[in-house]
Design a protein around this motif. Structure first.
Motif, PDB file in Angstrom:
ATOM      1  N   LEU A  97      27.486   4.287  21.836  1.00  0.00           N
ATOM      2  CA  LEU A  97      27.832   4.994  23.055  1.00  0.00           C
ATOM      3  C   LEU A  97      26.796   4.659  24.138  1.00  0.00           C
ATOM      4  O   LEU A  97      25.741   5.280  24.232  1.00  0.00           O
ATOM      5  CB  LEU A  97      27.887   6.506  22.807  1.00  0.00           C
ATOM      6  CG  LEU A  97      28.342   7.328  24.004  1.00  0.00           C
ATOM      7  CD1 LEU A  97      29.752   6.951  24.431  1.00  0.00           C
ATOM      8  CD2 LEU A  97      28.283   8.816  23.683  1.00  0.00           C
ATOM      9  N   HIS A  99      27.724   4.483  27.387  1.00  0.00           N
ATOM     10  CA  HIS A  99      28.209   5.236  28.548  1.00  0.00           C
ATOM     11  C   HIS A  99      27.353   6.481  28.813  1.00  0.00           C
ATOM     12  O   HIS A  99      27.159   7.298  27.925  1.00  0.00           O
ATOM     13  CB  HIS A  99      29.655   5.652  28.256  1.00  0.00           C
ATOM     14  CG  HIS A  99      30.426   6.100  29.445  1.00  0.00           C
ATOM     15  ND1 HIS A  99      31.783   6.117  29.460  1.00  0.00           N
ATOM     16  CD2 HIS A  99      30.043   6.543  30.670  1.00  0.00           C
ATOM     17  CE1 HIS A  99      32.214   6.555  30.629  1.00  0.00           C
ATOM     18  NE2 HIS A  99      31.165   6.824  31.386  1.00  0.00           N
ATOM     19  N   CYS A 106      30.224  12.420  22.545  1.00  0.00           N
ATOM     20  CA  CYS A 106      31.633  12.209  22.206  1.00  0.00           C
ATOM     21  C   CYS A 106      32.553  13.306  22.724  1.00  0.00           C
ATOM     22  O   CYS A 106      33.602  13.047  23.309  1.00  0.00           O
ATOM     23  CB  CYS A 106      31.835  12.143  20.703  1.00  0.00           C
ATOM     24  SG  CYS A 106      30.587  11.274  19.769  1.00  0.00           S
ATOM     25  N   HIS A 174      33.421   3.228  25.978  1.00  0.00           N
ATOM     26  CA  HIS A 174      32.093   3.607  25.488  1.00  0.00           C
ATOM     27  C   HIS A 174      30.978   2.792  26.126  1.00  0.00           C
ATOM     28  O   HIS A 174      29.804   3.059  25.895  1.00  0.00           O
ATOM     29  CB  HIS A 174      32.054   3.476  23.960  1.00  0.00           C
ATOM     30  CG  HIS A 174      33.081   4.322  23.277  1.00  0.00           C
ATOM     31  ND1 HIS A 174      33.848   3.887  22.233  1.00  0.00           N
ATOM     32  CD2 HIS A 174      33.510   5.593  23.537  1.00  0.00           C
ATOM     33  CE1 HIS A 174      34.684   4.834  21.850  1.00  0.00           C
ATOM     34  NE2 HIS A 174      34.509   5.881  22.641  1.00  0.00           N
TER      35      HIS A 174
END
Lengths: 214, 310
Positions: A97, A99, A106, A174
């Motif tokens: 992840l 991002h 999540c 992501h």
């Protein structure tokens, strides 16, 4: 052959007859552009009305593809969710992840109860096929521009039914930054275009012209 | 301006055409260092008719249809595939405009090549209507801009990209410069060229402050099978040699409601195209809600092409 004479002949012929301009040829500006651009530069951005309707262009990758679909195969509704950011080991261990660089987790995007859905702006479940509604939770400005057709791309036509490219056609969910890539080939040298600028040492002639040395 | 129609001046027009093929390109060929002995196009009847033709805008419907049919036969024969030439008129209540996001444009040049294919640009050497200028990030300064950048990847560190093409100025200096009305602005704002009327004098090129017009040194060659057969008379139909060409906002597509090829090819969605007269259009949203500017605004040529930042 007397090329010079031919050119002179053209010049003489051009002079021999007054240039004519058929009266009905509209030449002058429409005036609309000046008016529109004045509005553009002076108008305070009014609160935009609702964006016109649109649908998303179909995408072959993504939604429904990949080994983890459907999510409910492993995550059942009502399962306990673990909201702590952590390294996932049992599954999704290949998922990085990037991002939000650690600022998001999540379940800021994936719906905690409806596991086959994303999380919308008001906590509602949003199908994977409508990602812009989930993105808009945090990127409201971009999502608005998107709906009005100025971030992203309208497909096919400029009027009539609006079909837009999904956010995920350009951004990976992501890791959304767009990676640099190789440009397509450049222009071939042409006599009617400015010549390439060469950044080598100036020659004596250059310096003389620029008034440096003699 | 008087409403009286001036009598045509056949001597000049014919002489220009006859000599035009020789003399106007002769001057060009001398500059280009090319030999004049280059084989000429085989004479075709369409070429013959265009000598005596009235101005495109004054032709009757029947004359235009006959001319289009002639051109279709000629192009289909030459390119060994069926070619369509239409003259879809400007749609009512439409003024075309373009906007381009400087934040989204990454300098990939995909638009440049899509344009070459769509518009049947000559490949000998390749002509391109779009130039993507690489400038320093921050301030838009054209001095020092380069368009032949060749980095392994773009965007290059500290650089921004500024594609330029014909801006379809609303007060186009190129149109004023044409001595024979071979170029004009259509009601939908597109500045077009009648390639059968143009004599290749290139005054328009000198008048254009944006370097948007290109001169055709030879008859543009498109490899067999690569021709885009959906053509418009004022747009991407195969052009004769020795004329000035330019972007027409893909008139063959946009007048049928489609997006221009450069917009379709842009992977970043940097290009926004549409009807300036429609307050609900994307382009109007850009003009009303973004910071916009145009190149060389001080010249008052009123380009219908804006750059914007969010």
């Amino acid at each position: 052959m007397a090329r010079g004479a031919e050119i002179v002949a053209v010049v003489l012929l051009l002079g021999a007859c007054e240039p004519t301009r058929p009266a009905e040829l509209p030449k002058q500006a429409t005036g609309d552009v000046r008016r529109i651009s004045t509005v553009a530069s002076t108008a305070a951005p009014a609160p935009p009305p609702r964006a016109p309707d649109f649908t998303l262009a179909p995408r072959d990758a993504g939604v429904g593809a990949g080994e983890y679909h459907p999510c409910t195969e492993c995550h059942e509704a009502g399962d306990e969710v673990d909201r702590r950011p952590r390294v996932l080991e049992d599954d999704h261990d290949d998922l990085k992840l990037v991002h939000g660089t650690g600022k998001i987790w999540c379940l800021d995007c994936h719906h905690p109860e409806e596991r086959d859905a994303l999380l919308g702006a008001r906590g509602e479940a949003v199908p994977f096929a409508q990602p812009h509604r989930a993105c808009g939770r945090c990127h409201a400005g971009v999502a608005r521009d998107f709906a009005f057709g100025v971030h992203g791309r309208r497909e096919g036509n400029w009027r009539g039914e609006r079909v837009l490219l999904s956010c995920l056609a350009c951004h990976r969910a992501h890791d959304p930054a767009i990676a640099p890539r190789r440009p397509a080939s450049g222009p071939t040298p042409r006599a009617d275009l400015p010549q390439p600028v060469h950044h080598h040492e100036p020659t004596r002639l250059h310096r003389a012209i620029e008034g440096g040395e003699r | 301006m008087s409403a009286r129609r001036e009598p045509p001046c056949p001597s000049r027009r014919v002489a220009l055409k006859v000599l035009g093929a020789g003399a106007a390109t002769a001057a060009g060929s001398l500059l280009a260092g090319r030999s004049l002995a280059e084989p000429a196009e085989p004479t075709e009847s369409a070429g013959f008719w265009s000598f005596f033709r009235t101005h495109y805008k004054e032709m009757t419907r029947g004359e235009v249809d006959a001319m289009l049919a002639r051109l279709e036969r000629k192009y289909s024969r030459r390119h060994k595939q069926p070619v369509k030439v239409v003259n879809t008129p400007a749609p009512d209540g439409v003024l075309f405009g373009f906007a381009l996001s400087l934040e989204r444009c990454k300098g990939y040049r995909d638009c440049v090549h899509a344009c070459v294919k769509e518009n049947n640009l000559g490949r000998n050497p390749e002509m391109q209507y779009i130039r993507v200028l690489e400038i320093d990030r921050g301030e838009v300064k054209l001095a020092g801009a380069v368009h032949e950048y060749d980095h392994p990847t773009v965007p290059a560190e500290g650089k921004a990209y500024l594609p330029v093409q014909c801006f379809q100025c609303d007060d186009p200096p190129c149109v004023d410069a044409c001595p024979i009305d071979a170029t004009w602005m259509e009601p939908d704002g597109i500045v077009v060229v009648d390639y059968d009327h143009c004599i290749g004098c290139r005054y328009c090129m000198t008048a254009c402050p944006y370097w948007a017009r290109r001169f055709n040194w030879t008859t543009p060659s498109v490899p067999v099978g690569e021709l885009n057969p959906d053509t418009h008379y004022l747009g991407n139909r195969p052009r004769p040699g020795g004329v000035v060409e330019k972007c027409s906002y893909c008139i063959q597509r946009t007048r049928q409601g489609r997006q221009p090829a450069c917009q379709e090819a842009c992977p970043t969605g940097a290009r926004v195209f549409g009807n300036l007269l429609d307050p609900d259009s994307e382009i109007r949203y850009v003009l009303e809600h973004k910071t916009v500017f145009r190149l060389k605004e001080e010249l008052s040529t009123e380009p219908k092409f804006w750059y914007f930042t969010d």
